[in-house]
Design a protein around this motif. Structure first.
Motif, mmCIF file in Angstrom:
data_model
loop_
_atom_site.group_PDB
_atom_site.id
_atom_site.type_symbol
_atom_site.label_atom_id
_atom_site.label_comp_id
_atom_site.label_asym_id
_atom_site.label_seq_id
_atom_site.Cartn_x
_atom_site.Cartn_y
_atom_site.Cartn_z
ATOM 1 N N UNK A 261 17.892 -23.800 -50.484
ATOM 2 C CA UNK A 261 17.955 -22.599 -51.309
ATOM 3 C C UNK A 261 17.498 -21.354 -50.547
ATOM 4 N N UNK A 262 16.484 -21.520 -49.687
ATOM 5 C CA UNK A 262 15.931 -20.378 -48.967
ATOM 6 C C UNK A 262 16.959 -19.701 -48.070
ATOM 7 N N UNK A 263 17.933 -20.453 -47.616
ATOM 8 C CA UNK A 263 18.947 -19.912 -46.707
ATOM 9 C C UNK A 263 19.851 -18.876 -47.371
ATOM 10 N N UNK A 264 19.884 -18.893 -48.708
ATOM 11 C CA UNK A 264 20.809 -18.014 -49.435
ATOM 12 C C UNK A 264 20.111 -16.837 -50.113
ATOM 13 N N UNK A 265 18.797 -16.726 -50.000
ATOM 14 C CA UNK A 265 18.046 -15.757 -50.809
ATOM 15 C C UNK A 265 18.142 -14.318 -50.320
ATOM 16 N N UNK A 266 18.177 -14.113 -49.003
ATOM 17 C CA UNK A 266 17.995 -12.755 -48.493
ATOM 18 C C UNK A 266 19.165 -12.311 -47.620
ATOM 19 N N UNK A 267 19.861 -11.251 -48.033
ATOM 20 C CA UNK A 267 20.981 -10.730 -47.233
ATOM 21 C C UNK A 267 20.476 -9.959 -46.019
ATOM 22 N N UNK A 268 20.933 -10.348 -44.858
ATOM 23 C CA UNK A 268 20.507 -9.725 -43.609
ATOM 24 C C UNK A 268 21.718 -9.081 -42.938
ATOM 25 N N UNK A 269 21.637 -7.789 -42.665
ATOM 26 C CA UNK A 269 22.758 -7.086 -42.035
ATOM 27 C C UNK A 269 22.802 -7.322 -40.539
ATOM 28 N N UNK A 270 21.639 -7.350 -39.938
ATOM 29 C CA UNK A 270 21.562 -7.580 -38.477
ATOM 30 C C UNK A 270 20.368 -8.444 -38.177
ATOM 31 N N UNK A 271 20.584 -9.439 -37.342
ATOM 32 C CA UNK A 271 19.448 -10.231 -36.913
ATOM 33 C C UNK A 271 19.765 -11.711 -36.799
ATOM 34 N N UNK A 272 18.832 -12.399 -36.245
ATOM 35 C CA UNK A 272 18.895 -13.846 -36.114
ATOM 36 C C UNK A 272 17.908 -14.405 -37.122
ATOM 37 N N UNK A 273 18.388 -15.202 -38.046
ATOM 38 C CA UNK A 273 17.544 -15.738 -39.118
ATOM 39 C C UNK A 273 17.286 -17.222 -38.897
ATOM 40 N N UNK A 274 16.014 -17.598 -38.923
ATOM 41 C CA UNK A 274 15.633 -19.006 -38.827
ATOM 42 C C UNK A 274 14.956 -19.411 -40.130
ATOM 43 N N UNK A 275 15.477 -20.452 -40.755
ATOM 44 C CA UNK A 275 14.841 -21.022 -41.944
ATOM 45 C C UNK A 275 14.368 -22.423 -41.572
ATOM 46 N N UNK A 276 13.085 -22.588 -41.298
ATOM 47 C CA UNK A 276 12.581 -23.913 -40.927
ATOM 48 C C UNK A 276 12.311 -24.778 -42.154
ATOM 49 N N UNK A 277 12.362 -26.072 -41.952
ATOM 50 C CA UNK A 277 11.976 -27.026 -42.988
ATOM 51 C C UNK A 277 10.552 -27.478 -42.654
ATOM 52 N N UNK A 278 9.638 -27.298 -43.578
ATOM 53 C CA UNK A 278 8.232 -27.642 -43.323
ATOM 54 C C UNK A 278 8.110 -29.094 -42.849
ATOM 55 N N UNK A 279 7.263 -29.354 -41.853
ATOM 56 C CA UNK A 279 7.138 -30.715 -41.314
ATOM 57 C C UNK A 279 6.487 -31.697 -42.286
ATOM 58 N N UNK A 280 5.745 -31.186 -43.292
ATOM 59 C CA UNK A 280 5.064 -32.060 -44.246
ATOM 60 C C UNK A 280 5.484 -31.673 -45.660
ATOM 61 N N UNK A 281 4.988 -32.425 -46.632
ATOM 62 C CA UNK A 281 5.251 -32.142 -48.047
ATOM 63 C C UNK A 281 3.954 -31.924 -48.809
#
Length: 404
Positions: free
Chosen positions: A121-141
């Protein structure tokens, strides 16, 4: 072919000459040591800058294989922790390099599938006009999935690798996060403030976050007025009031932005997307004139142009220093050992430097730019914008110059 030494000298003189030949290298070394050397004279500004660029290129080339492996596999490793990453480039690359947005998902103390869904879901939340976006998955829960100790190391590596592989401008790196990701921003932004150009916290809980470290990091808060779980709404208001107070005392620092949406609960219906252009309006100043540093319980060995030996670090240690011209003023310092790292962008290193504490002069004199210091700080920071050629060491009320 005749042996020139054997044929030219009589037998009685050959032994003397052979001993003399063996002494030549030693004599040459002694002569060099007795002459004002390159190291003794120190580097010029031009030499220091050239060597800094050269050594940073060498370091980047060493890091490149690890970076390529992470980008290829989509997973970054640190110790026993594995963090998957989703990344994407937006817009055309500017001449000074891409922006980088690190976006932290929500979830937390929940089954893995819940956190997986939050990552998607986090990958779709914020519109970015310019840039490199990284959405990491937390290593733990775990409940504190974004501010456990290993996260700092993982994010440090992500930033370095993006700079090396994606031509990211290290002065245009931003961090944001929603819900549990917002919890992470509250914690990570203060303790890693020198890595980012701006930070935005959405719907998170501050916990014990220390606002003092945000002196040079623009920080935004987005919160629903009805987000009462864990008192998020009232704690967000209190944290903003703390920033208001700090900025009144120090008007040149503590830039912040606060948005409380009275009609919204935990989900703000994307009103927080205005965070992207707000953050993009800032670039990092890696060498601010004033630095306020308080050690969190997750210890950091460097913070802007200050650093400290790892073995001396302790929670709660605090320092506040400022630079004006060639004068360094120590307003506060409870670090056992504090390194003051300098380069020619900060002051004129060809002139005398003065260090003052409580109105007392601790040091006054000229310093020499040093290749060993350049190499050492490249290893300490691994940031091309934070390479230093002089290191002063403050221990109590004593200042020494470190040349190794």
């Amino acid at each position: 072919m005749k042996n020139y030494i054997t044929e030219t000298f009589p037998p009685g003189k050959r032994l003397f000459f052979s001993h003399w030949v063996k002494l030549v290298p030693l004599v040459c070394i002694l002569f060099i040591l007795a002459t004002p050397s390159f190291a003794q004279k120190g580097l010029s500004r031009v030499e220091a800058e050239k060597l800094a660029r050269k050594e940073w290129t060498i370091e980047k080339n060493k890091l490149r294989p690890a970076a390529e492996k992470v980008w290829s596999e989509g997973v970054i490793h640190f110790g026993k922790y594995n963090m998957a990453i989703a990344y994407r480039a937006f817009g055309d690359k500017p001449a000074d390099g891409r922006s980088l947005y690190i976006s932290l998902h929500g979830g937390g103390n929940a089954p893995p599938k819940v956190n997986d869904q939050q990552w998607e879901n986090q990958r779709t939340l914020y519109p970015i006009k310019e840039g490199f976006c990284i959405v990491p998955r937390a290593p733990t829960n775990t409940w504190n999935l974004w501010h456990e100790d290993h996260i700092d190391n993982l994010l440090d590596s992500l930033i370095r690798y993006a700079v090396i592989l994606e031509d990211v401008n290290p002065n245009k790196v931003y961090i944001l996060g929603y819900s549990a990701g917002g919890d992470g921003v509250f914690q990570l932004a203060p303790r890693m403030a020198d890595r980012f150009a701006a930070a935005s916290m959405m719907a998170g809980h501050p916990g014990d976050a220390n606002a003092l470290n945000l002196r040079n990091l623009p920080f935004a808060i987005y919160m629903g007025g009805k987000d009462t779980a864990y008192s998020r709404n009232t704690l967000a208001i209190a944290f903003n009031q703390r920033l208001d107070s700090l900025q009144r005392l120090d008007p040149k620092g503590f830039i912040h932005d606060f948005h409380l949406y009275p009609d919204k609960a935990h989900w703000m219906d994307r009103r927080d997307t205005i965070a992207i252009p707000w953050m993009a309006s800032f670039t990092r100043n890696p060498l601010p004139q004033k630095v306020s540093w308080v050690q969190d319980n997750r210890l950091q060995h460097r913070f802007y142009w200050l650093s400290a030996p790892v073995e001396t670090l302790r929670e709660g240690a605090a320092a506040e220093l400022s630079i004006k011209g060639n004068q360094i003023k120590v307003t506060k310092n409870t670090f056992k050992v504090l390194n003051i790292n300098l380069n020619d962008k900060m002051m004129d290193l060809d002139q005398k430097i003065t260090v003052l504490q409580n109105g007392r002069t601790l040091f006054r004199g000229k310093v020499r730019r040093n290749l060993k210091t350049i190499k050492r700080t490249i290893q300490e920071y691994q940031d091309g914008q934070m390479i230093f050629s002089v290191k002063l060491v403050l221990t109590g009320d004593q200042v020494t110059v470190k040349n190794a």
